[in-house]
Design a protein around this motif. Sequence first.
Motif, mmCIF file in Angstrom:
data_model
loop_
_atom_site.group_PDB
_atom_site.id
_atom_site.type_symbol
_atom_site.label_atom_id
_atom_site.label_comp_id
_atom_site.label_asym_id
_atom_site.label_seq_id
_atom_site.Cartn_x
_atom_site.Cartn_y
_atom_site.Cartn_z
ATOM 1 N N ARG A 125 -18.464 47.822 59.605
ATOM 2 C CA ARG A 125 -18.870 47.079 58.404
ATOM 3 C C ARG A 125 -19.533 45.757 58.779
ATOM 4 O O ARG A 125 -20.542 45.364 58.190
ATOM 5 N N LYS A 128 -23.012 46.414 60.056
ATOM 6 C CA LYS A 128 -23.907 46.759 58.948
ATOM 7 C C LYS A 128 -24.265 45.506 58.156
ATOM 8 O O LYS A 128 -25.431 45.305 57.800
ATOM 9 N N ASP A 129 -23.270 44.660 57.883
ATOM 10 C CA ASP A 129 -23.535 43.416 57.159
ATOM 11 C C ASP A 129 -24.492 42.533 57.945
ATOM 12 O O ASP A 129 -25.424 41.945 57.388
ATOM 13 N N SER A 131 -26.685 43.481 60.192
ATOM 14 C CA SER A 131 -27.996 44.122 60.173
ATOM 15 C C SER A 131 -28.718 43.847 58.848
ATOM 16 O O SER A 131 -29.905 43.500 58.844
ATOM 17 N N GLU A 132 -28.022 43.989 57.742
ATOM 18 C CA GLU A 132 -28.631 43.727 56.438
ATOM 19 C C GLU A 132 -29.018 42.261 56.294
ATOM 20 O O GLU A 132 -30.075 41.939 55.757
ATOM 21 N N PHE A 133 -28.176 41.349 56.793
ATOM 22 C CA PHE A 133 -28.492 39.930 56.710
ATOM 23 C C PHE A 133 -29.711 39.598 57.564
ATOM 24 O O PHE A 133 -30.606 38.856 57.136
ATOM 25 N N ASP A 134 -29.767 40.148 58.799
ATOM 26 C CA ASP A 134 -30.923 39.914 59.661
ATOM 27 C C ASP A 134 -32.207 40.446 59.028
ATOM 28 O O ASP A 134 -33.252 39.801 59.091
ATOM 29 N N GLN A 135 -32.127 41.606 58.389
ATOM 30 C CA GLN A 135 -33.283 42.181 57.717
ATOM 31 C C GLN A 135 -33.724 41.268 56.568
ATOM 32 O O GLN A 135 -34.919 41.014 56.393
ATOM 33 N N PHE A 136 -32.782 40.756 55.812
ATOM 34 C CA PHE A 136 -33.094 39.841 54.715
ATOM 35 C C PHE A 136 -33.772 38.576 55.240
ATOM 36 O O PHE A 136 -34.783 38.116 54.691
#
Length: 170
Positions: A125, A128-129, A131-136
């Motif tokens: 988790r 994944k969090d 990864s999503e934050f880096d993408q944002f």
Amino acid sequence: MSTTDVTPPRPSGEAHQSWFAKSEAWLDEKGKGAWIAAMVLGFVIFWPIGLAILAYMIWSKRMFSKSCNRGWDRSAMHGHRHPMHAARAAMRPSGNQAFDSYKADMLRRLEDEQRAFEEFLERLREAKDKSEFDQFMDERARRTADDDRAPEPQSQGYQPSQNQGPQGGY
């Protein structure tokens, strides 16, 4: 002279039961669903029959007893009303030391495995969090870079002309 009672012995078992006792035993064997189906069928055929079956179910406590819900609750089949009763029964020593040792070792291993799996899920988790934050953050940086490169459009709104005198306009 003595008189003795000469009555033949009664046969035991179902041969001697009345139709009511046989049907009651059959419905008990099938469970609470069979009792409810019999009650509904009784209401459909003739409403006092359904009402009588309902009254009998409540009076004899078949509606709310555990004996009629054997098929519905797996822990009730094993003699436990609540799952915690089954857990407590599993923790009690059996009297066989080899089995109790094996059970304790197996439970310890299962608890360790469960803890390791929960830690793995937590790391998953977090990854994944992240990864999503880096993408944002990358998308946000791209947007601000695109906004800095693009020239600002001039406003197309109303701009009064400075040359207009009394004859221009309205």
